[in-house]
Write a protein that holds these residues in place. Structure first.
Motif, mmCIF file in Angstrom:
data_model
loop_
_atom_site.group_PDB
_atom_site.id
_atom_site.type_symbol
_atom_site.label_atom_id
_atom_site.label_comp_id
_atom_site.label_asym_id
_atom_site.label_seq_id
_atom_site.Cartn_x
_atom_site.Cartn_y
_atom_site.Cartn_z
ATOM 1 N N LYS A 145 -6.194 0.998 3.129
ATOM 2 C CA LYS A 145 -4.760 1.165 2.888
ATOM 3 C C LYS A 145 -4.409 0.842 1.441
ATOM 4 O O LYS A 145 -3.606 1.534 0.812
ATOM 5 N N LEU A 146 -5.014 -0.207 0.905
ATOM 6 C CA LEU A 146 -4.722 -0.616 -0.466
ATOM 7 C C LEU A 146 -5.296 0.355 -1.499
ATOM 8 O O LEU A 146 -4.846 0.385 -2.643
ATOM 9 N N GLN A 201 2.137 0.369 6.477
ATOM 10 C CA GLN A 201 1.803 -0.137 5.152
ATOM 11 C C GLN A 201 1.171 -1.524 5.223
ATOM 12 O O GLN A 201 1.442 -2.305 6.130
ATOM 13 N N SER A 202 0.344 -1.810 4.248
ATOM 14 C CA SER A 202 -0.259 -3.132 4.116
ATOM 15 C C SER A 202 0.387 -3.861 2.947
ATOM 16 O O SER A 202 0.719 -3.254 1.932
ATOM 17 N N SER A 257 0.838 -1.192 0.000
ATOM 18 C CA SER A 257 0.000 0.000 0.000
ATOM 19 C C SER A 257 0.876 1.246 0.000
ATOM 20 O O SER A 257 2.099 1.180 0.105
ATOM 21 N N GLN A 270 -5.127 3.607 -1.124
ATOM 22 C CA GLN A 270 -4.425 4.886 -1.015
ATOM 23 C C GLN A 270 -3.695 5.267 -2.303
ATOM 24 O O GLN A 270 -3.712 6.428 -2.716
ATOM 25 N N LYS A 271 -3.052 4.304 -2.942
ATOM 26 C CA LYS A 271 -2.316 4.613 -4.177
ATOM 27 C C LYS A 271 -3.244 4.931 -5.350
ATOM 28 O O LYS A 271 -3.141 6.005 -5.955
#
Length: 203
Positions: free
Chosen positions: A105-106, A73-74, A12, A108-109
């Motif tokens: 979290k995943l 982070q994940s 993430s 976020q990008k």
């Protein structure tokens, strides 16, 4: 909305690194090798730095850890499920099944500052038993020790102890990282709506 790209590096967004990059853009003199010189930062901010230990702030036991959880982070993965999907190649919708913290979290990008509206319906912290865990209570003895109402031997310092604050602690620790991560997804003019009742409305 854009589809998630399955060809990602498997992690993430690094929120801490992103925060440092933003700080670099504003105050390049305070960063060196991805480290922040807080002394230099305080000098640049002048009198706008809060140095008092006691000040009016919304705080609770575990808030620092909740902040760290949001920044961790994940390494999870979102797996597409085409056989259960409709109009896979043309749909503008995305349905994610899984732990909401990891999913946030995943996202976020691919969705950083791209979401116009978020609606959430979190546990109301009513103290009743639901299928979804809805009873976030800190241990009473831990709470009394933390708030200075009891010492390590169990002796109470105050006869007028607060018996309600402990009900809010873990609920806030659960909500904080999720709201923090959700906020990162919103556009500058984005909004978030939250369904809640009187149990945690003030928080």
């Amino acid at each position: 909305m854009d589809k998630l790209d399955p060809k990602t590096d498997g992690s993430s967004m690094d929120i801490v690194k992103d925060n440092i990059e933003q700080l670099k853009a504003i105050f390049p003199d305070v960063c060196c090798e991805d480290k922040v010189d807080f002394t230099a930062l305080k000098q640049l901010l002048g009198d706008n730095v809060e140095t008092r230990e006691e000040r009016y702030i919304f705080n609770w036991h575990g808030k620092s850890n909740a902040r760290r959880i949001a920044q961790t982070q994940s390494t999870g993965t979102l797996r597409p499920c085409k056989e259960e999907s409709k109009n896979w190649d043309s749909t503008q919708n995305l349905f994610i099944e899984g732990d909401n913290l990891e999913a946030l979290k995943l996202l976020q990008k691919p969705y950083h500052k791209k979401v116009k509206m978020i609606y959430i319906d979190p546990p109301y912290n009513t103290g009743k038993e639901f299928i979804y865990p809805d009873n976030y209570k800190d241990n009473l003895n831990t709470y009394l020790e933390y708030t200075g109402q009891k010492d390590a031997e169990g002796r109470k310092f105050s006869s007028n102890s607060d018996s309600t604050g402990r009900y809010h602690t873990n609920w806030l620790n659960m909500m904080y990282p999720r709201l923090k991560l959700a906020r990162n997804l919103l556009k500058d003019d984005g909004v978030i709506f939250i369904s809640i009742d009187d149990n945690e409305q003030a928080n």
